[in-house]
Design a protein around this motif. Sequence first.
Motif, PDB file in Angstrom:
ATOM      1  N   GLU A  93      -5.482   2.781   6.703  1.00  0.00           N
ATOM      2  CA  GLU A  93      -6.352   3.599   5.864  1.00  0.00           C
ATOM      3  C   GLU A  93      -5.613   4.891   5.548  1.00  0.00           C
ATOM      4  OE1 GLU A  93     -10.201   4.203   7.524  1.00  0.00           O
ATOM      5  OE2 GLU A  93     -10.610   2.064   7.784  1.00  0.00           O
ATOM      6  N   GLN A 130       0.852  -1.188   0.000  1.00  0.00           N
ATOM      7  CA  GLN A 130       0.000   0.000   0.000  1.00  0.00           C
ATOM      8  C   GLN A 130       0.890   1.240   0.000  1.00  0.00           C
ATOM      9  OE1 GLN A 130      -3.293  -0.120   2.599  1.00  0.00           O
ATOM     10  NE2 GLN A 130      -4.143   1.812   1.858  1.00  0.00           N
ATOM     11  N   ASN A 151      -5.269   8.618   4.078  1.00  0.00           N
ATOM     12  CA  ASN A 151      -5.999   9.842   3.770  1.00  0.00           C
ATOM     13  C   ASN A 151      -4.982  10.890   3.329  1.00  0.00           C
ATOM     14  OD1 ASN A 151      -8.761   9.060   4.669  1.00  0.00           O
ATOM     15  ND2 ASN A 151      -7.730   8.834   6.645  1.00  0.00           N
TER      16      ASN A 151
END
Length: 415
Positions: free
Chosen positions: A314, A208, A316
């Motif tokens: 996650e 990621q 952002n």
Amino acid sequence: MRNKNNKKMKKAIVLAGGYDQIALIKELKKRGYYVYLIDYYENPPAKNYVGRHFVGSTLDLDFVRAIAKEIRPDLITTACTDQALLTSAEISEELGLPTYISAETAKEVTNKSYMKKKMWEVGIPTSKYYIIKNIREIDDIEISYPVVIKPADCNSSKGVKKAQNITELINALTNALKISRTNTAIVEEFKHGKEFSADFYIEHGKAQLLSVTESKKIPDNGAFTIVQSVYPATTELQNRDIENIGQRIADSFGIDNSPLLVQFIEDDGQFFVIEFSARMGGGSKYKLIEVISGVCIMSKYVDLVTGVDSKKIEVNQSAESIEVDYIYCKNGILESVYGIEQLLQDNTIDFYFQYKMLPSKITQSLTSGDRLGGVLISGKNSIEVLQKRNKFNRIIRGISADGVDIVNHEIINQL
């Protein structure tokens, strides 16, 4: 060893005691670890944050092994540094302690000769190269100038040089072979283009992408010394190419759960891998990653090394313009730094990272280890960031024993 509640404390040995390792130590202490430090400096920045400091090289396996057998830790770890990662993996594996990468993988991702060979074999785009163990071997290489010379196994870009001719090649290669612990160097073709640093987190084998920054270098200093990291630096389409290469690295080198730092150069629209490592970048990249992506990478990393299950990452992405500017000094004895508190209070800079303990003797500006410190600056756009950088450069002062400001303001002016 027990804490105030009479519970047995877990023990951790941290290898390397620079500024970035302070964040690692703080995270470990939050989780109840009593932390020991191994670092070859007498007074490294992290010394005051640990229970006990052992003065010695993190690359001396016998020394680290002896300390580990004496202390009997629950964990041996490091962060944001390259070669100590191999020591951590080897000793941990030998003593049956947890390690997020095997010693074999650690060797492949910290030694440039292993790394380049495998990248070439599996088709990961990288420069044409030669592995050199003896200066006479340059007679057999077929490569056009300029070339880049690197020791196979050093931190902080030590010994990395660009050569324009045979004389420069011989001089740089002689030095690289001398400072390499395995007496091995890489000679590779020089690619023209912008350089980028990409930070990933590999989670259960999936890469990621957290951040991509452009790495700007000090011009014309004969080395590849990073003076600035700038975000945003790439398009969405470019990020997809970069993420694809990161995934291929993870797959090819068997990296399942780990941070991953990959350095790229873009040449004629194609990204080539310069080198990579299964770690966070140095130079306070852990904080830059957090500001750009919203991911507290140091906390995530300590979850990994301590065996704690944590939430899925996650990302952002920040909409702001962000940069880290590194501070280098001219020669002298640096005794004090002025202007930082004012710059923090008026929000000119967001964070200040001081890598040198004071007083400190400054002799060169050739590697990342020569930095006085760094600042993180953010703004609504690049114009606002430029205005803040200029103000920072006007105000910051590094005062020598002679009472002279020895901060190299000219380097920052050139950005």
